[in-house]
Motif scaffolding. Structure first.
Motif, mmCIF file in Angstrom:
data_model
loop_
_atom_site.group_PDB
_atom_site.id
_atom_site.type_symbol
_atom_site.label_atom_id
_atom_site.label_comp_id
_atom_site.label_asym_id
_atom_site.label_seq_id
_atom_site.Cartn_x
_atom_site.Cartn_y
_atom_site.Cartn_z
ATOM 1 N N ALA A 32 0.829 -1.213 0.000
ATOM 2 C CA ALA A 32 0.000 0.000 0.000
ATOM 3 C C ALA A 32 0.859 1.257 0.000
ATOM 4 O O ALA A 32 0.408 2.315 -0.426
ATOM 5 N N LEU A 33 2.095 1.144 0.435
ATOM 6 C CA LEU A 33 2.990 2.300 0.426
ATOM 7 C C LEU A 33 3.353 2.730 -0.987
ATOM 8 O O LEU A 33 3.914 3.811 -1.177
ATOM 9 N N ALA A 34 3.019 1.919 -1.973
ATOM 10 C CA ALA A 34 3.230 2.307 -3.370
ATOM 11 C C ALA A 34 2.403 3.536 -3.721
ATOM 12 O O ALA A 34 2.720 4.257 -4.667
ATOM 13 N N GLY A 35 1.366 3.785 -2.946
ATOM 14 C CA GLY A 35 0.533 4.963 -3.165
ATOM 15 C C GLY A 35 1.276 6.266 -2.961
ATOM 16 O O GLY A 35 0.828 7.320 -3.400
ATOM 17 N N ILE A 36 2.421 6.217 -2.310
ATOM 18 C CA ILE A 36 3.239 7.416 -2.138
ATOM 19 C C ILE A 36 3.789 7.875 -3.489
ATOM 20 O O ILE A 36 3.899 9.058 -3.747
ATOM 21 N N ASP A 62 -6.983 -13.761 3.464
ATOM 22 C CA ASP A 62 -7.598 -12.975 4.524
ATOM 23 C C ASP A 62 -6.924 -11.612 4.685
ATOM 24 O O ASP A 62 -7.586 -10.578 4.700
ATOM 25 N N GLN A 63 -5.612 -11.600 4.792
ATOM 26 C CA GLN A 63 -4.893 -10.351 5.030
ATOM 27 C C GLN A 63 -4.875 -9.450 3.796
ATOM 28 O O GLN A 63 -4.878 -8.230 3.915
ATOM 29 N N GLY A 64 -4.865 -10.031 2.610
ATOM 30 C CA GLY A 64 -4.930 -9.243 1.380
ATOM 31 C C GLY A 64 -6.254 -8.510 1.269
ATOM 32 O O GLY A 64 -6.296 -7.335 0.906
ATOM 33 N N LYS A 65 -7.347 -9.209 1.590
ATOM 34 C CA LYS A 65 -8.666 -8.567 1.583
ATOM 35 C C LYS A 65 -8.728 -7.460 2.631
ATOM 36 O O LYS A 65 -9.282 -6.396 2.380
ATOM 37 N N GLU A 66 -8.153 -7.730 3.786
ATOM 38 C CA GLU A 66 -8.167 -6.735 4.855
ATOM 39 C C GLU A 66 -7.385 -5.483 4.442
ATOM 40 O O GLU A 66 -7.844 -4.359 4.644
ATOM 41 N N ALA A 67 -6.208 -5.678 3.848
ATOM 42 C CA ALA A 67 -5.398 -4.545 3.389
ATOM 43 C C ALA A 67 -6.130 -3.772 2.286
ATOM 44 O O ALA A 67 -6.152 -2.540 2.287
ATOM 45 N N LEU A 68 -6.738 -4.493 1.365
ATOM 46 C CA LEU A 68 -7.472 -3.861 0.265
ATOM 47 C C LEU A 68 -8.654 -3.046 0.787
ATOM 48 O O LEU A 68 -8.851 -1.903 0.391
ATOM 49 N N ASN A 69 -9.431 -3.625 1.688
ATOM 50 C CA ASN A 69 -10.570 -2.912 2.257
ATOM 51 C C ASN A 69 -10.128 -1.653 2.987
ATOM 52 O O ASN A 69 -10.763 -0.600 2.866
ATOM 53 N N PHE A 70 -9.032 -1.742 3.740
ATOM 54 C CA PHE A 70 -8.546 -0.563 4.462
ATOM 55 C C PHE A 70 -8.098 0.521 3.494
ATOM 56 O O PHE A 70 -8.393 1.699 3.691
ATOM 57 N N GLN A 71 -7.403 0.146 2.446
ATOM 58 C CA GLN A 71 -6.906 1.139 1.497
ATOM 59 C C GLN A 71 -8.047 1.771 0.696
ATOM 60 O O GLN A 71 -7.977 2.947 0.338
ATOM 61 N N ALA A 100 -2.591 8.309 10.135
ATOM 62 C CA ALA A 100 -3.258 7.104 10.651
ATOM 63 C C ALA A 100 -3.085 5.933 9.691
ATOM 64 O O ALA A 100 -2.826 4.801 10.117
ATOM 65 N N ALA A 101 -3.221 6.190 8.398
ATOM 66 C CA ALA A 101 -3.070 5.122 7.403
ATOM 67 C C ALA A 101 -1.656 4.541 7.442
ATOM 68 O O ALA A 101 -1.482 3.317 7.396
ATOM 69 N N LEU A 102 -0.661 5.395 7.547
ATOM 70 C CA LEU A 102 0.724 4.924 7.625
ATOM 71 C C LEU A 102 0.944 4.094 8.886
ATOM 72 O O LEU A 102 1.512 2.999 8.829
#
Length: 128
Positions: A32-36, A62-71, A100-102
Protein backbone atom coordinates in the motif's frame (compact mmCIF):
# COMPACT_ATOMS: atom_id res chain seq x y z
CA UNK A 1 -25.00 -1.72 7.17
CA UNK A 2 -23.44 -3.55 10.11
CA UNK A 3 -22.08 -6.18 7.69
CA UNK A 4 -19.96 -3.50 6.08
CA UNK A 5 -18.50 -2.09 9.29
CA UNK A 6 -18.32 -5.15 11.58
CA UNK A 7 -15.19 -7.22 11.05
CA UNK A 8 -15.63 -10.74 9.77
CA UNK A 9 -14.90 -13.51 12.26
CA UNK A 10 -11.23 -14.35 12.48
CA UNK A 11 -10.47 -17.76 10.95
CA UNK A 12 -9.34 -20.57 13.21
CA UNK A 13 -5.66 -20.49 14.05
CA UNK A 14 -5.42 -24.27 14.33
CA UNK A 15 -2.67 -24.26 11.74
CA UNK A 16 -0.15 -21.44 11.92
CA UNK A 17 0.62 -19.75 8.59
CA UNK A 18 3.86 -20.77 6.91
CA UNK A 19 6.80 -18.40 6.70
CA UNK A 20 6.05 -17.85 3.01
CA UNK A 21 2.39 -17.02 3.71
CA UNK A 22 3.42 -14.60 6.47
CA UNK A 23 5.88 -12.93 4.09
CA UNK A 24 3.27 -12.51 1.33
CA UNK A 25 0.78 -11.12 3.86
CA UNK A 26 3.46 -8.64 4.96
CA UNK A 27 3.94 -7.64 1.32
CA UNK A 28 0.17 -7.24 0.88
CA UNK A 29 0.09 -4.69 3.69
CA UNK A 30 3.31 -2.87 2.80
CA UNK A 31 2.49 -2.73 -0.92
CA UNK A 32 0.00 0.00 0.00
CA UNK A 33 2.99 2.30 0.43
CA UNK A 34 3.23 2.31 -3.37
CA UNK A 35 0.53 4.96 -3.17
CA UNK A 36 3.24 7.42 -2.14
CA UNK A 37 4.71 7.23 -5.65
CA UNK A 38 1.90 5.89 -7.85
CA UNK A 39 -1.63 7.30 -7.93
CA UNK A 40 -3.97 4.68 -6.41
CA UNK A 41 -0.93 2.46 -5.81
CA UNK A 42 -2.21 2.04 -2.27
CA UNK A 43 -5.14 0.09 -3.72
CA UNK A 44 -3.35 -1.60 -6.62
CA UNK A 45 -0.54 -3.10 -4.51
CA UNK A 46 -2.75 -5.09 -2.11
CA UNK A 47 -5.16 -5.95 -4.95
CA UNK A 48 -2.45 -7.48 -7.10
CA UNK A 49 -0.88 -9.52 -4.30
CA UNK A 50 -4.28 -10.69 -3.07
CA UNK A 51 -5.35 -11.77 -6.57
CA UNK A 52 -2.12 -13.67 -7.20
CA UNK A 53 -1.89 -15.53 -3.87
CA UNK A 54 -5.47 -15.88 -2.56
CA UNK A 55 -6.06 -19.35 -4.02
CA UNK A 56 -2.94 -20.96 -2.61
CA UNK A 57 -2.58 -19.28 0.81
CA UNK A 58 -5.66 -18.74 3.05
CA UNK A 59 -3.71 -16.38 5.34
CA UNK A 60 -2.77 -14.15 2.40
CA UNK A 61 -6.37 -14.30 1.17
CA UNK A 62 -7.60 -12.97 4.52
CA UNK A 63 -4.89 -10.35 5.03
CA UNK A 64 -4.93 -9.24 1.38
CA UNK A 65 -8.67 -8.57 1.58
CA UNK A 66 -8.17 -6.73 4.86
CA UNK A 67 -5.40 -4.54 3.39
CA UNK A 68 -7.47 -3.86 0.26
CA UNK A 69 -10.57 -2.91 2.26
CA UNK A 70 -8.55 -0.56 4.46
CA UNK A 71 -6.91 1.14 1.50
CA UNK A 72 -10.29 1.61 -0.20
CA UNK A 73 -11.53 3.21 3.02
CA UNK A 74 -8.45 5.47 3.12
CA UNK A 75 -9.03 6.50 -0.52
CA UNK A 76 -12.64 7.41 0.27
CA UNK A 77 -11.52 9.41 3.33
CA UNK A 78 -8.93 11.26 1.23
CA UNK A 79 -11.53 12.15 -1.42
CA UNK A 80 -13.84 13.46 1.30
CA UNK A 81 -10.90 15.43 2.73
CA UNK A 82 -10.22 16.99 -0.67
CA UNK A 83 -13.83 18.07 -0.92
CA UNK A 84 -13.68 19.50 2.61
CA UNK A 85 -10.66 21.59 1.64
CA UNK A 86 -13.23 24.10 0.42
CA UNK A 87 -14.04 24.79 4.07
CA UNK A 88 -10.40 24.48 5.23
CA UNK A 89 -10.92 21.52 7.59
CA UNK A 90 -9.93 19.16 4.77
CA UNK A 91 -6.24 20.06 5.09
CA UNK A 92 -6.10 18.94 8.71
CA UNK A 93 -8.28 15.91 8.01
CA UNK A 94 -6.10 14.83 5.08
CA UNK A 95 -2.98 15.05 7.24
CA UNK A 96 -4.60 13.00 10.04
CA UNK A 97 -5.90 10.34 7.64
CA UNK A 98 -2.44 10.03 6.07
CA UNK A 99 -0.67 9.63 9.41
CA UNK A 100 -3.26 7.10 10.65
CA UNK A 101 -3.07 5.12 7.40
CA UNK A 102 0.72 4.92 7.63
CA UNK A 103 0.66 3.88 11.29
CA UNK A 104 -2.05 1.23 10.84
CA UNK A 105 -0.33 -0.16 7.74
CA UNK A 106 2.93 -0.63 9.62
CA UNK A 107 1.15 -2.23 12.58
CA UNK A 108 -0.71 -4.60 10.23
CA UNK A 109 2.51 -5.57 8.45
CA UNK A 110 4.21 -6.40 11.76
CA UNK A 111 1.22 -8.47 12.93
CA UNK A 112 1.04 -10.31 9.59
CA UNK A 113 4.74 -11.11 9.77
CA UNK A 114 4.10 -12.59 13.23
CA UNK A 115 1.35 -14.77 11.74
CA UNK A 116 -1.50 -12.94 13.49
CA UNK A 117 -4.78 -12.16 11.77
CA UNK A 118 -5.03 -8.37 11.94
CA UNK A 119 -8.18 -6.28 11.58
CA UNK A 120 -7.81 -2.58 10.76
CA UNK A 121 -10.04 -0.27 12.80
CA UNK A 122 -12.52 2.08 11.05
CA UNK A 123 -12.58 -0.06 7.90
CA UNK A 124 -15.45 -0.51 5.48
CA UNK A 125 -15.33 -4.17 4.48
CA UNK A 126 -16.52 -3.91 0.90
CA UNK A 127 -14.50 -6.83 -0.52
CA UNK A 128 -15.68 -10.07 1.00
Amino acid sequence: MSDIIDPPPVPSEAEAPSAEARQWALFAHLSALAGILIPFGNILGPLIIWQIKKAEMPFVDDQGKEALNFQITVAIAMIVSMILMLVLIGVVLMFLVGIAALAFTIIAAIKANEGQYYRYPFTLRLVK
